[in-house]
Design a protein around this motif. Structure first.
Motif, PDB file in Angstrom:
ATOM      1  N   UNK A   1      -5.734  -1.850  -9.203  1.00 44.78           N
ATOM      2  CA  UNK A   1      -6.240  -1.269 -10.451  1.00 44.78           C
ATOM      3  C   UNK A   1      -6.106   0.248 -10.457  1.00 44.78           C
ATOM      4  N   UNK A   2      -6.258   0.861  -9.299  1.00 42.25           N
ATOM      5  CA  UNK A   2      -6.243   2.328  -9.214  1.00 42.25           C
ATOM      6  C   UNK A   2      -4.879   2.927  -9.541  1.00 42.25           C
ATOM      7  N   UNK A   3      -3.803   2.165  -9.273  1.00 41.95           N
ATOM      8  CA  UNK A   3      -2.478   2.778  -9.469  1.00 41.95           C
ATOM      9  C   UNK A   3      -1.570   2.007 -10.407  1.00 41.95           C
ATOM     10  N   UNK A   4      -2.026   0.883 -10.968  1.00 45.46           N
ATOM     11  CA  UNK A   4      -1.122   0.027 -11.736  1.00 45.46           C
ATOM     12  C   UNK A   4      -0.503   0.734 -12.936  1.00 45.46           C
ATOM     13  N   UNK A   5      -1.200   1.745 -13.482  1.00 42.45           N
ATOM     14  CA  UNK A   5      -0.671   2.451 -14.654  1.00 42.45           C
ATOM     15  C   UNK A   5      -0.058   3.806 -14.303  1.00 42.45           C
ATOM     16  N   UNK A   6       0.097   4.074 -13.005  1.00 37.84           N
ATOM     17  CA  UNK A   6       0.596   5.392 -12.599  1.00 37.84           C
ATOM     18  C   UNK A   6       2.117   5.485 -12.633  1.00 37.84           C
TER      19      UNK A   6
ATOM     20  N   UNK B   1       4.181   5.214 -10.135  1.00 37.94           N
ATOM     21  CA  UNK B   1       4.776   5.581  -8.845  1.00 37.94           C
ATOM     22  C   UNK B   1       3.661   5.653  -7.807  1.00 37.94           C
ATOM     23  N   UNK B   2       3.930   5.088  -6.606  1.00 41.30           N
ATOM     24  CA  UNK B   2       2.893   5.103  -5.577  1.00 41.30           C
ATOM     25  C   UNK B   2       3.515   4.825  -4.207  1.00 41.30           C
ATOM     26  N   UNK B   3       2.858   5.313  -3.181  1.00 40.73           N
ATOM     27  CA  UNK B   3       3.186   4.941  -1.803  1.00 40.73           C
ATOM     28  C   UNK B   3       2.277   3.770  -1.446  1.00 40.73           C
TER      29      UNK B   3
ATOM     30  N   UNK C   1       8.290  -5.756 -11.920  1.00 44.73           N
ATOM     31  CA  UNK C   1       9.407  -4.874 -12.250  1.00 44.73           C
ATOM     32  C   UNK C   1       9.469  -3.633 -11.363  1.00 44.73           C
ATOM     33  N   UNK C   2       8.588  -3.517 -10.383  1.00 45.36           N
ATOM     34  CA  UNK C   2       8.640  -2.324  -9.539  1.00 45.36           C
ATOM     35  C   UNK C   2       9.877  -2.366  -8.648  1.00 45.36           C
ATOM     36  N   UNK C   3      10.294  -1.201  -8.200  1.00 44.75           N
ATOM     37  CA  UNK C   3      11.469  -1.076  -7.342  1.00 44.75           C
ATOM     38  C   UNK C   3      11.227   0.034  -6.335  1.00 44.75           C
ATOM     39  N   UNK C   4      11.977   0.010  -5.260  1.00 38.79           N
ATOM     40  CA  UNK C   4      11.880   1.090  -4.291  1.00 38.79           C
ATOM     41  C   UNK C   4      12.384   2.395  -4.893  1.00 38.79           C
ATOM     42  N   UNK C   5      11.694   3.480  -4.607  1.00 38.29           N
ATOM     43  CA  UNK C   5      12.184   4.793  -5.031  1.00 38.29           C
ATOM     44  C   UNK C   5      13.501   5.046  -4.309  1.00 38.29           C
ATOM     45  N   UNK C   6      14.562   5.347  -5.046  1.00 32.56           N
ATOM     46  CA  UNK C   6      15.889   5.507  -4.414  1.00 32.56           C
ATOM     47  C   UNK C   6      15.918   6.639  -3.386  1.00 32.56           C
TER      48      UNK C   6
END
Length: 761
Positions: free
Chosen positions: A140-145, A147-149, A391-396
């Motif tokens: 919940x804390x990052x789902x709308x951000x 980008x996250x580690x 739909x998330x993907x690794x940051x290139x």
């Protein structure tokens, strides 16, 4: 080139260059040891002072035998600590001793039995809601951000919180505990630089002091929930087994064991799945794949790459002589990608039915107690992320880094990105209420399958039909090796058929099915009811009939439909440029399946024996003429295989390998069979086996978990080690020499020849 080091151990140039702290091993231990699996599976590393073990069977042998290969050095510092750092530890009273992971028998099993209950599935199930709630809150804390580690955002803190909750430890000072656990890992398994040694020692000393303080707090609440209060109560009941020093040591060690391994496993899994996008998409589309996806991720990228043992007596491992006192680094990450055990081991196949036979949790009596808690957390992480952020993907172009050490492995960071406007919950909030049941334990093989479609049916002979199958979603099918089979389920019946098509064709599998009028109905259903376009379920591939690459010549013998594995073997040998010959017997040319392809691809190596033309396969004759170093593979009717077994009686052990299409184990008749008992050394119990009961059935009745699959003595899944007692072998898996050794049996069918067997389970 091989030269001895100063100890006299032979050292090759590759062995001398091996560096477990180097970039190649840290990035991918299995790939870094590919050369060893192929050329030098047990080698001495002068840089470490350890023998390195790289192949699956050898690693499993070490983990299985705690007497010859003692775990006592598992927590020993792999890099010597300088005197000034030792003084820091000494001032703190640091006295890390024995815990469950580095204790010898019988003490280890005495403790393990006393402390096991909180790890049983009914007890672990009580933690599921807490893990789900934590995971939901963190996402919940990052789902709308966008980008996250994932490591910093959830993978490190959730397992730590779960570990502390499970242990019954207060959740204060979480950041401090993270620093402590990293220092503990570096202290025992890393190679800190001289200037780092003091800081590491200070943190380890503080960790030791902190563990003692927490232990004292818990003593004041003996009725509290958690594994540590449970252990404290066990000490009161059995102080001679659970000692005071043991409590302090286990308090410190178990925080790392229960937390860091799961945190690393989560980072490894998400990186692996997102790097293999079609696989991630499959998980997102079908949550039933999650339990086996977890097992496949643990197989390919385990969070514990290696472990350590010490040899207690002169012995031999993988053909290499090891002296008493030799230290071993057994690399499970390498074993898990051994092609001798897993087909196409580098491919990510979340429907791989033997994925759970990985060694990521160890093996034998020291197998990780917390394995099912880790499985629960990993399944919940994958369910939450695949549901909410498919739909998330690794940051290139991100660089994945790892804490340099021999054993614990997980990425420091896993950065991902996504478009928050595409979050599924924005248009369908109901997805947040969906739940998939958690599987506590290994996934059942029956739940691991893929859906296939009949692409074509070709009549090979009047009684043999060749079936071409493709994945219903158009995905590539897993790579397979000669000798592999798949299980086909259709119309309520499940049967095994050998793969016999083009191994390089990733789009399809081919099987050839003989109509058997006296069979159990599976072949009749395929011949009479199967149609192009029909969908069915397939499991596998699985392989118990592999080619030995070490032979100098290959004699391939087929009778009737037994040509299916033989032609695949011929294809594989031809592609590798190895010498082989084929002897194929049948009633008539018109009845001999795959004959056109055999003549097209292997005519110079093939001799045919159609009975209708008066040709007869002279079993003794073909063996007499075989050159030295020949390996014989045969598949066909029992009379052919029995004739080969008789004719090769004087040949070297295991020269002949056969595959049967039906089990040889008879139905148990209590008037003929006898009662016996089995002593289970690792479980410290004795189980009675009735005359009408298999060993497998008796063990399950006693709540002892043993893997199985076919339960006909054909697949080898239910193999268990035997320490003593004469075995009445009734399987179709073990070779003649393997039976003669008397150190293993198939529990689904084989029995005691006498009144008692001693089993290592």
């Amino acid at each position: 080139m091989t030269t001895p080091d100063t100890t006299g151990c032979p050292v090759s140039s590759r062995a001398a260059a091996f560096d477990p702290f180097g970039e190649a091993y840290q990035r991918d231990p299995a790939e870094a040891l590919r050369w060893a699996r192929d050329q030098e599976p047990v080698f001495y590393s002068p840089a470490l002072g350890y023998w390195v073990v790289a192949r699956y069977d050898d690693v499993k042998t070490v983990l299985r035998d705690n007497r010859v290969f003692s775990p006592s050095i598992a927590l020993e510092r792999i890099t010597p600590t300088p005197p000034e750092a030792m003084e820091v530890l000494h001032r703190a009273g640091y006295a890390m001793g024995r815990t469950l992971v580095n204790e010898d028998e019988p003490t280890h099993m005495e403790k393990r039995r006393l402390l096991l209950e909180p790890f049983t599935p009914p007890q672990l199930a009580q933690h599921e809601e807490m893990v789900r709630q934590l995971t939901r809150e963190y996402v919940d804390r990052f789902v709308d951000s966008g980008r996250v580690d994932l490591v910093n955002a959830m993978f490190w803190e959730i397992p730590l919180t779960v570990a502390l909750h499970f242990l019954g430890v207060p959740e204060e000072d979480m950041a401090k505990l993270r620093r402590y656990s990293v220092a503990h890992t570096v202290n025992n398994w890393g190679r800190p630089k001289p200037e780092e040694q003091m800081a590491v020692a200070e943190s380890v000393a503080q960790f030791w002091t902190f563990a003692g303080e927490v232990l004292e707090k818990m003593r004041k609440e003996p009725a509290a929930e958690g594994w540590m209060p449970f252990t404290i109560r066990a000490q009161e009941q059995a102080p001679e087994i659970i000692t005071e020093s043991y409590l302090h040591s286990v308090m410190m060690a178990v925080v790392v064991a229960a937390h860091e391994t799961t945190a690393n496993a989560a980072g490894n899994a998400l990186r692996l799945l997102l790097e293999n996008r079609p696989v991630w998409d499959e998980v997102c589309a079908d949550s039933s794949l999650i339990p086996n996806a977890v097992e496949e991720c643990l197989r390919i990228s385990p969070s514990i790459a290696s472990w350590r043992r010490i040899v207690t007596e002169d012995t031999t491992l993988g053909g290499v002589s090891l002296p008493r006192g030799a230290k071993l680094l057994v690399v499970m990450a390498s074993a898990n990608q051994d092609p001798r055990r897993f087909d196409a081991p580098g491919e990510v196949d979340i429907r791989r039915e033997d994925a759970s036979e990985h060694l990521a949790f160890g093996y034998g009596s020291h197998k990780c107690l917390g394995k099912n808690l880790a499985r629960m957390e990993l399944q919940i992480f994958l369910e939450e992320l695949s549901t909410r952020l498919p739909h998330m993907e690794l940051v290139p172009d991100q660089e994945f880094t790892y804490l340099p050490n021999t054993s614990f492995r997980g990425p420091d960071h896993v950065w991902v990105q996504w478009d928050p406007s595409r979050n599924p919950e924005r248009t369908d909030p109901g997805i947040l209420d969906r739940r998939r049941p958690i599987k506590l334990g290994e996934p059942s093989k029956k739940t691991i399958f893929r859906r296939a479609r009949v692409d074509s049916l070709h009549r090979e002979t009047e009684d043999v039909v060749r079936v071409r199958l493709t994945d219903v979603s158009g995905q590539p099918l897993p790579t397979w090796a000669a000798g592999a089979h798949v299980e086909i389920e259709h119309g309520g019946l499940a049967r095994r058929y050998t793969l016999c098509g083009d191994r390089d064709d990733k789009a399809s599998y081919e099987i050839a099915v003989l109509r058997e009028p006296g069979g159990r109905g599976g072949s009749r259903l395929i011949h009479e009811q199967l149609r192009v376009g029909d969908d069915l379920v397939i499991r596998g591939p699985r392989n118990n009939f592999r080619i030995d690459p070490a032979a100098s010549h290959y004699l391939l013998v087929a009778g009737g439909i037994g040509i299916t594995p033989i032609i695949a073997m011929a294809d594989e040998l031809a592609a590798a440029g190895r010498p082989y010959e084929i002897h194929y017997a049948g009633r008539a040319r018109s009845d001999m399946a795959l004959l056109d392809r055999l003549i097209r691809d292997h005519a110079p190596q093939t001799t045919l024996y159609p009975k209708a033309e008066g040709a007869r396969l002279d079993v003794e004759g073909i063996l007499v003429d075989a050159p030295a170093g020949t390996q014989v593979y045969a598949c066909g009717p029992d009379r052919l295989l029995q004739a080969l077994e008789a004719a090769s009686e004087d040949w070297p052990d295991d020269t002949l390998r056969v595959e049967r299409f039906s089990g040889t184990a008879p139905t148990l008749d209590p008037k003929v069979e006898h009662h016996f008992e089995v002593e289970l050394t690792d479980s410290a119990m004795t189980v009675q086996v009735r005359a009408d009961q298999t060993v497998l059935e008796a063990l399950r009745t006693a709540n002892v978990d043993v893997q199985s699959d076919c339960e006909e003595g054909l697949c080898g899944a239910c193999e268990i080690p035997v320490l003593a007692g004469d075995i009445d072998h009734r399987d179709s898996v073990l070779t003649r020499s393997e039976r003669a050794h008397g150190d293993r049996m198939m529990s689904c069918c084989s029995r005691a020849a006498g009144d008692r067997l001693i089993l290592r389970i």
